[in-house]
Design a protein around this motif. Structure first.
Motif, PDB file in Angstrom:
ATOM      1  N   LYS A  46      -1.964  13.607  48.911  1.00 41.51           N
ATOM      2  CA  LYS A  46      -2.522  14.114  50.163  1.00 41.51           C
ATOM      3  C   LYS A  46      -3.041  15.540  50.040  1.00 41.51           C
ATOM      4  N   GLU A  47      -2.287  16.396  49.377  1.00 35.68           N
ATOM      5  CA  GLU A  47      -2.713  17.800  49.259  1.00 35.68           C
ATOM      6  C   GLU A  47      -3.998  17.914  48.452  1.00 35.68           C
ATOM      7  N   LEU A  48      -4.115  17.171  47.353  1.00 35.08           N
ATOM      8  CA  LEU A  48      -5.337  17.181  46.555  1.00 35.08           C
ATOM      9  C   LEU A  48      -6.492  16.585  47.342  1.00 35.08           C
ATOM     10  N   TYR A  49      -6.220  15.531  48.077  1.00 33.31           N
ATOM     11  CA  TYR A  49      -7.267  14.893  48.897  1.00 33.31           C
ATOM     12  C   TYR A  49      -7.801  15.875  49.931  1.00 33.31           C
ATOM     13  N   GLU A  50      -6.910  16.572  50.626  1.00 39.17           N
ATOM     14  CA  GLU A  50      -7.346  17.542  51.628  1.00 39.17           C
ATOM     15  C   GLU A  50      -8.118  18.694  50.983  1.00 39.17           C
ATOM     16  N   LYS A  59       7.452  13.692  40.100  1.00 38.50           N
ATOM     17  CA  LYS A  59       6.676  14.542  41.000  1.00 38.50           C
ATOM     18  C   LYS A  59       6.142  15.797  40.326  1.00 38.50           C
ATOM     19  N   ALA A  60       6.919  16.377  39.420  1.00 39.41           N
ATOM     20  CA  ALA A  60       6.481  17.609  38.756  1.00 39.41           C
ATOM     21  C   ALA A  60       5.185  17.385  37.980  1.00 39.41           C
ATOM     22  N   VAL A  61       5.061  16.235  37.342  1.00 39.33           N
ATOM     23  CA  VAL A  61       3.841  15.926  36.584  1.00 39.33           C
ATOM     24  C   VAL A  61       2.692  15.620  37.536  1.00 39.33           C
ATOM     25  N   THR A  62       2.985  14.875  38.591  1.00 40.10           N
ATOM     26  CA  THR A  62       1.949  14.601  39.594  1.00 40.10           C
ATOM     27  C   THR A  62       1.378  15.907  40.138  1.00 40.10           C
ATOM     28  N   ASN A  63       2.254  16.848  40.469  1.00 41.99           N
ATOM     29  CA  ASN A  63       1.800  18.134  41.020  1.00 41.99           C
ATOM     30  C   ASN A  63       0.971  18.912  40.010  1.00 41.99           C
ATOM     31  N   LYS A  64       1.393  18.857  38.754  1.00 49.03           N
ATOM     32  CA  LYS A  64       0.642  19.583  37.720  1.00 49.03           C
ATOM     33  C   LYS A  64      -0.743  18.963  37.536  1.00 49.03           C
ATOM     34  N   CYS A  65      -0.840  17.649  37.598  1.00 45.12           N
ATOM     35  CA  CYS A  65      -2.133  16.977  37.504  1.00 45.12           C
ATOM     36  C   CYS A  65      -3.032  17.363  38.679  1.00 45.12           C
ATOM     37  N   CYS A  66      -2.451  17.418  39.869  1.00 50.05           N
ATOM     38  CA  CYS A  66      -3.227  17.789  41.061  1.00 50.05           C
ATOM     39  C   CYS A  66      -3.737  19.221  40.955  1.00 50.05           C
ATOM     40  N   GLU A  67      -2.889  20.134  40.487  1.00 49.78           N
ATOM     41  CA  GLU A  67      -3.321  21.521  40.307  1.00 49.78           C
ATOM     42  C   GLU A  67      -4.435  21.618  39.273  1.00 49.78           C
ATOM     43  N   PHE A  68      -4.328  20.829  38.213  1.00 47.95           N
ATOM     44  CA  PHE A  68      -5.374  20.812  37.190  1.00 47.95           C
ATOM     45  C   PHE A  68      -6.697  20.349  37.798  1.00 47.95           C
ATOM     46  N   LEU A  69      -6.661  19.281  38.601  1.00 51.97           N
ATOM     47  CA  LEU A  69      -7.888  18.757  39.203  1.00 51.97           C
ATOM     48  C   LEU A  69      -8.478  19.726  40.223  1.00 51.97           C
ATOM     49  N   LYS A  70      -7.626  20.474  40.916  1.00 52.37           N
ATOM     50  CA  LYS A  70      -8.134  21.491  41.845  1.00 52.37           C
ATOM     51  C   LYS A  70      -8.998  22.513  41.112  1.00 52.37           C
ATOM     52  N   ASN A  85      -5.338   9.020  33.622  1.00 50.29           N
ATOM     53  CA  ASN A  85      -4.283   8.042  33.344  1.00 50.29           C
ATOM     54  C   ASN A  85      -2.893   8.617  33.615  1.00 50.29           C
ATOM     55  N   LEU A  86      -2.764   9.925  33.424  1.00 45.73           N
ATOM     56  CA  LEU A  86      -1.463  10.562  33.561  1.00 45.73           C
ATOM     57  C   LEU A  86      -1.012  10.610  35.023  1.00 45.73           C
ATOM     58  N   LEU A  87      -1.909  10.952  35.920  1.00 41.96           N
ATOM     59  CA  LEU A  87      -1.519  11.089  37.324  1.00 41.96           C
ATOM     60  C   LEU A  87      -1.044   9.753  37.924  1.00 41.96           C
ATOM     61  N   PRO A  88      -1.795   8.642  37.763  1.00 46.21           N
ATOM     62  CA  PRO A  88      -1.297   7.368  38.303  1.00 46.21           C
ATOM     63  C   PRO A  88       0.040   6.948  37.711  1.00 46.21           C
ATOM     64  N   ALA A  89       0.224   7.210  36.415  1.00 46.44           N
ATOM     65  CA  ALA A  89       1.488   6.840  35.769  1.00 46.44           C
ATOM     66  C   ALA A  89       2.638   7.689  36.299  1.00 46.44           C
ATOM     67  N   ALA A  90       2.400   8.980  36.461  1.00 41.03           N
ATOM     68  CA  ALA A  90       3.428   9.869  37.015  1.00 41.03           C
ATOM     69  C   ALA A  90       3.763   9.470  38.449  1.00 41.03           C
ATOM     70  N   ASN A  91       2.741   9.047  39.188  1.00 45.95           N
ATOM     71  CA  ASN A  91       2.966   8.549  40.549  1.00 45.95           C
ATOM     72  C   ASN A  91       3.825   7.297  40.545  1.00 45.95           C
ATOM     73  N   LEU A  92       3.487   6.372  39.640  1.00 45.64           N
ATOM     74  CA  LEU A  92       4.230   5.110  39.541  1.00 45.64           C
ATOM     75  C   LEU A  92       5.697   5.361  39.232  1.00 45.64           C
ATOM     76  N   LEU A  93       5.937   6.249  38.275  1.00 49.01           N
ATOM     77  CA  LEU A  93       7.306   6.530  37.852  1.00 49.01           C
ATOM     78  C   LEU A  93       7.982   7.593  38.718  1.00 49.01           C
ATOM     79  N   GLN A  94       7.212   8.111  39.701  1.00 47.50           N
ATOM     80  CA  GLN A  94       7.734   9.085  40.673  1.00 47.50           C
ATOM     81  C   GLN A  94       8.244  10.352  39.997  1.00 47.50           C
TER      82      GLN A  94
END
Length: 563
Positions: A140-144, A108-119, A97-106
């Motif tokens: 994109k980076e998490l997807y790749e 970026k620091a939270v989005t990146n932290k969520c992506c690193e967590f998922l990695k 829930n956090l990553l989509p919300a951080a994306n919506l509100l732009q």
């Protein structure tokens, strides 16, 4: 911490204290009937989304209370608190829930932290889901990263429920990748077959589309024939059966290059080699090399990399999972007191990782071998024949990288040394060398676990180069017991027939041969009068060799592999 950084930190802390005290608050965010109060300047400073809303021409600019859609109130509160503190806790419970919300509100620091967590959370059981999640939210980076994980561990996905539940277009994207880590194209088809069998009635309609992503010409003739005659999914699809038939035609064609162009066949292996690696060898009667150099296809330059852990001669080399193995041989040491060279047979094996440029030891062979051959077959590394200090051998052992153990395999029919081994058309071939008949060839069938003799070469050969290109086995140069050879022969596995192609520009023995792209390379060796750093490149379409960039060092009896 300097004064400026300390001031910035204290300013943020003061804003948080004002919010906590309810002072100077000028905006209320409302989600599902619940309210979160804040300062406009903090929201606008930390989120481009809020900045556009509160400073632009939108109607929300004048409102004191703004209702937000598509976001959980608890997640909104967490994100607002992050804007005041710079701290946030990402967990398994909140990340989806956090990553989509951080994306919506732009934010970026939270989005990146969520992506690193998922990695760090990625695993066989969830990698496909994470890739879909990342794609949905344009990470994109998490997807790749997730796709790279899927490609690397593709063989292990067969027991994953996510794999079974994949949509056809998702599977097609994976099957079309150049980077699938598979031992053979047969493995790729077997994974497709597993997916089809999970829901055969609904999924058989997708066979024509999905089979187009399988590189059928890379399969053995025997496997293709069995598919054509017995596989239910192939037999039920006219277009799939035609595709398999075209691959069979490729195997029996005498002009495969022409057929490739006409049928637009994909005959390049997955994870194509991007560099040649020249290992050790010698450039004088007692001058053993420990140096290693690589040739990049893009830069067309030779570059020295980490050397072997010790000098060795008469070893074998192989590549498995993009790592280079150097196997056995003769360990050489210079005795400092006399300056003489001491040699002893060796069973050790070391592995080079190009990503770390480091050598590491792995399990020793069961016995010492020199002047032996090696090949990678069905995910295992085979060490065959050679010399044990007393006799030429016909014994065979194989190494499993997963267990780091060697085990015995059925022995060859003939004892051999100074020979070569190669895998083609689903069989393991051993060619030439010292022994009873140095032009003889035999092959190992993994289904029956038996060896059989096939047509011999026209020339007797030892210390030659060997490689497979367009499903032909090429033997290059070498020595026939009398003279150095420039001649090159090509073996058609399905016709059991040898033919002569264009000769090297310079006769040589002790050379290496490897394939990169659609070209064959002959590297190093000895001409009969000098050690060579010469490299020649063969174009099968033109049937012509040309001299290209020289190695840094002259090398004879080197190991040469494409990675």
């Amino acid at each position: 911490m300097d004064e400026v950084a300390e001031f910035s930190k204290s300013l943020l802390k003061s804003m948080a204290e004002l919010r906590q005290a309810g002072e100077l608050l000028d905006i209320t965010l409302k989600v599902s009937g619940r309210k979160v109060r804040a300062h406009r300047i903090v929201l606008a400073s930390g989120s481009p989304y809020f900045k556009a809303m509160l400073t632009g021409s939108l109607c929300e600019r004048e409102k004191e209370e703004i209702e937000l859609k598509g976001i959980d109130d608890g997640i909104l509160r967490t994100l607002v608190e992050f804007l005041y503190s710079g701290n946030i806790s990402v967990t398994e419970a909140n990340v989806q829930n956090l990553l989509p919300a951080a994306n919506l509100l732009q934010i970026k620091a939270v989005t990146n932290k969520c992506c690193e967590f998922l990695k760090h959370q990625i695993h066989i059981i969830n990698c496909i889901g994470i890739a879909k999640f990342a794609d949905t939210h344009d990470c994109k980076e998490l997807y790749e990263y997730a796709c790279d994980f899927i490609h690397e561990h593709f063989k292990d996905l067969c027991n994953s429920e996510e794999f079974n539940q994949m949509e056809p277009n998702e599977l097609a994207n994976i099957l079309s990748s150049e980077n699938l880590n598979v031992d053979s194209e047969e493995n790729t088809f077997e994974m497709l077959e597993r997916w089809l069998q999970y829901d055969p009635n609904r999924r058989r309609a997708y066979v024509p589309k999905l089979i187009s992503h399988i590189r059928l010409p890379l399969m053995s003739f025997k496997y293709l024939t069995n598919m054509y005659e017995n596989n239910e999914f192939i037999c039920e699809s006219v277009s799939a059966k035609e595709a398999v038939n075209r691959a069979l035609q490729y195997h029996i064609s005498e002009d495969r290059s022409k057929l490739m162009g006409e049928k637009k066949m994909q005959v390049t292996c997955r994870r194509p080699a991007k560099m040649l690696c020249a290992v050790g060898g010698k450039n004088g009667f007692s001058a053993t090399l420990e140096s290693v150099e690589i040739y990049h296809i893009n830069t067309k330059e030779w570059v020295e990399v980490a050397p072997l852990s010790f000098r060795r001669l008469d070893y074998a080399t192989a590549v498995h999972d993009r790592k280079l193995y150097v196997i056995g041989g003769t360990k050489t040491k210079i005795r400092s007191c006399k300056g003489s060279v001491h040699r002893e047979l060796d069973s050790s094996v070391e592995r080079w990782n190009p990503e770390t440029n480091a050598w590491t030891p792995v399990a020793n062979m069961l016995r010492c071998r020199s002047h032996h051959a090696s090949a990678v077959f069905h995910g295992k590394i085979y060490a065959l024949g050679g010399y044990d200090g007393e006799t030429y051998m016909r014994s065979v052992e194989c190494y499993c990288p997963l267990t780091n153990q060697w085990s015995l395999s059925p022995p060859m029919l003939k004892s051999r040394s100074f020979f070569r081994a190669v895998v083609a058309n689903g069989m393991l071939y051993v060619i030439g060398g010292c022994g009873q008949d140095i032009n003889s060839v035999e092959r190992f069938d993994p289904d029956s676990e038996t060896w059989e003799m096939v047509s011999p070469m026209a020339d007797k050969r030892i210390d030659f180069g060997v490689a497979v290109l367009h499903n032909y086995i090429y033997v290059v140069g070498g020595h026939n017991g009398t003279s150095h050879l420039s001649s090159v022969e090509r073996y058609d596995c399905n016709r059991n027939k040898w033919s002569v192609v264009a000769s090297l520009n310079l006769a040589r023995t002790g050379l290496g041969a490897a394939v990169m792209g659609h070209k064959l390379y002959a590297v190093g060796g000895h001409s009969g009068s000098s050690y060579l750093n010469r490299v020649e490149e063969y174009d099968p379409d033109e049937n012509r060799w040309q001299v290209i960039d020289k190695m840094l060092y002259c090398r004879c009896n080197l190991g040469l592999e494409a990675l």
